[in-house]
Design an enzyme around this catalytic site. Structure first.
Site, PDB file in Angstrom:
ATOM      1  N   ASP A 131     -10.813  43.147  24.751  1.00  0.00           N
ATOM      2  CA  ASP A 131     -10.920  44.592  24.931  1.00  0.00           C
ATOM      3  C   ASP A 131      -9.788  45.389  24.302  1.00  0.00           C
ATOM      4  OD1 ASP A 131     -13.216  44.217  26.326  1.00  0.00           O
ATOM      5  OD2 ASP A 131     -12.344  44.500  28.309  1.00  0.00           O
ATOM      6  N   ARG A 185      -4.269  56.510  35.915  1.00  0.00           N
ATOM      7  CA  ARG A 185      -4.203  55.092  36.299  1.00  0.00           C
ATOM      8  C   ARG A 185      -2.782  54.542  36.252  1.00  0.00           C
ATOM      9  NH1 ARG A 185      -9.636  52.022  33.984  1.00  0.00           N
ATOM     10  NH2 ARG A 185     -11.152  53.472  34.894  1.00  0.00           N
ATOM     11  N   ASP A 241      -7.313  49.493  25.219  1.00  0.00           N
ATOM     12  CA  ASP A 241      -7.925  49.608  26.544  1.00  0.00           C
ATOM     13  C   ASP A 241      -6.817  49.882  27.556  1.00  0.00           C
ATOM     14  OD1 ASP A 241     -10.084  49.660  28.289  1.00  0.00           O
ATOM     15  OD2 ASP A 241      -9.995  47.528  28.696  1.00  0.00           O
ATOM     16  N   ASP A 250      -3.791  45.211  32.966  1.00  0.00           N
ATOM     17  CA  ASP A 250      -4.925  45.061  33.878  1.00  0.00           C
ATOM     18  C   ASP A 250      -4.737  43.789  34.685  1.00  0.00           C
ATOM     19  OD1 ASP A 250      -5.934  47.308  32.700  1.00  0.00           O
ATOM     20  OD2 ASP A 250      -7.829  46.414  32.064  1.00  0.00           O
TER      21      ASP A 250
END
Length: 459
Positions: free
Chosen positions: A251, A331, A275, A279
């Site tokens: 990604d 985020r 991206d 994560d």
């Protein structure tokens, strides 16, 4: 996130991109074929997730805040002259002009002022705090020196390259012979018990694929730049010393944790990933992200990717001493499930919101500084997504000791201290749950990001 793979068993197969396009949507966790190797790794990772989960998270946050108080109070008593205080106020990374090393936060205070750090690199592994506090990386293994910045052979990586180092069996402490720019042709598959230590060099992972930690345990990533990360096309990639797999397109995450446990990311500078920057999904837990600097990105951190992945209830992550800087949108982090301790970070910029989530995550915000953007519609720090008030009002999102500027505000919910059982071994009352306040954040984060460590000098 992590892409797919297929065991070759010593044979070479050619797959067309159309085949991958058909298979990818149907795979479990982006895995095209679970051979015995990856089935075992997944099983081992699940056991690590369950075993790494701490049923007493309050004990962990107490331990963290206790050490912050001790380190700050000691630093204040040593460095109370007008000249030194003026330096700290004047901006970041100016403290060395006095000839003294100032390290206010306890992680840095543990190692950074040692002029002999290069001969005692593994001392770093004793310094991690928070939910990733048991991480030791490659402490129990030999030093591996990366001498070659190339990444030309993904199946049989050349000895002396970073890809060769991270795919070896057993623990390794990986350092770099000189400054280098490494353009990864495809995602870098890092195995368990590794430390990537960029001190003493300027190490850039940039303009290529990112770092993947899939079904691994015990990894430290320290003092490197991760910039301009792009998706990889996938293909045949070595993912351990004895296994080669077929990966689908990645990604473009900077650092991807997929079922990864006991992970420490420290003093990393990250900019512009395709991206997410970091994560952590599918059972990743026992993670600390500290002393890092983030700029120029839309979606910074995603903790938990899908509502149906209830294993992320075991997710426990500490986000501490980081600087969330210019041109960030949202985020920081965005959470599904889990318990997230967001403590003593500097939020100087965001465009939409800073901290958000859904699926009832526990978010404990302590001693952060939040400077809201000029936009009146974006001054709220928090965002509950896809959930009505009647449901999220019971979620435990707590703010304590945070410092709010320019109209920033944190919408709390739940009940204070209702998110954890009482500590097993309570600390002195002076320090129980009490963070250093957000007014201290400039000092605690003044060296966030990559450090310019030189041999024979304090970092």
């Amino acid at each position: 996130m992590a892409a797919a793979f297929l065991n070759l068993g010593g044979y070479v197969f050619v797959f067309f991109s159309s085949f991958l396009a058909i298979v990818a949507p149907q795979v479990r966790g982006n895995v095209a074929v679970f051979d015995s190797y990856w089935t075992q790794r997944q099983s081992d990772a699940l056991k690590q997730t369950i075993g790494s989960y701490d049923p007493h998270p309050l004990n962990v946050t107490n331990h963290f805040n206790y050490h912050v108080n001790i380190a700050v109070d000691a630093s204040e008593s040593r460095n109370d002259t007008r000249r030194e205080l003026t330096q700290v106020r004047s901006g970041r990374k100016t403290h060395k002009s006095s000839g003294k090393c100032l390290a206010y936060n306890p992680i840095d205070n543990c190692w950074r002022c040692d002029r002999n750090w290069a001969n005692n690199r593994k001392k770093l592994a004793d310094c991690v705090l928070g939910f990733g506090r048991r991480t030791t990386g490659g402490k129990d293994g030999p030093i591996y020196v990366v001498k070659d910045a190339s990444d030309n052979d993904l199946i049989n990586p050349k000895p002396g390259t970073l890809r060769h180092a991270v795919t070896r069996d057993g623990p390794l402490w990986i350092i770099f012979a000189r400054s280098m720019i490494i353009k990864l042709q495809q995602e870098l598959m890092i195995t368990s018990d590794k430390t990537i230590d960029g001190r003493g060099a300027r190490v850039y992972i940039m303009e290529g694929a990112g770092l993947t930690l899939q079904f691994v345990n015990n990894v430290i990533i320290h003092n490197i730049y991760v910039k301009h990360i792009v998706p990889g096309n996938g293909g045949l990639i070595r993912d351990s010393e004895a296994h080669i797999g077929l990966r689908t397109k990645s990604d473009g995450d900077g650092i991807s944790l997929f079922g990864a446990t006991n992970i420490w990311i420290d003093h990393v500078s990250m900019t512009r990933c395709a991206d997410g920057m970091i994560d952590a999904i599918d059972g990743s837990t026992a993670v600390t992200i500290s002393n890092s600097h983030f700029t120029d990105h839309q979606e910074v951190m995603l903790f938990g990717a899908r509502d149906e992945h209830v294993i992320d209830k075991k997710m426990q992550i500490t986000v501490a001493f980081n600087h969330f800087g210019k041109r960030l949108e949202q985020r920081m982090p965005r959470c599904r499930y889990g318990t997230i301790h967001v403590v003593n970070n500097d939020y100087t910029h965001w465009e939409m919101y800073a901290i958000g989530g859904n699926m009832n995550p526990t978010i404990i915000s302590q001693g952060n500084r939040f400077i809201a953007p000029p936009n009146e519609e974006a001054k709220q720090i928090t965002k509950r997504e896809y959930t009505p008030y009647g449901e999220w009002k019971s979620w435990n999102w707590q703010s304590e000791g945070d410092y709010f500027l320019n109209g920033a505000y944190f919408v709390q919910s739940g009940k204070a201290n209702a998110w954890s059982s009482k500590p097993k071994t309570p600390l002195p009352n002076k320090f129980t749950i009490r963070p250093k306040p957000g007014t201290m954040v400039r000092k605690l984060t003044m060296d966030a990001g990559v450090l310019g460590c030189k041999l024979g000098e304090a970092c």
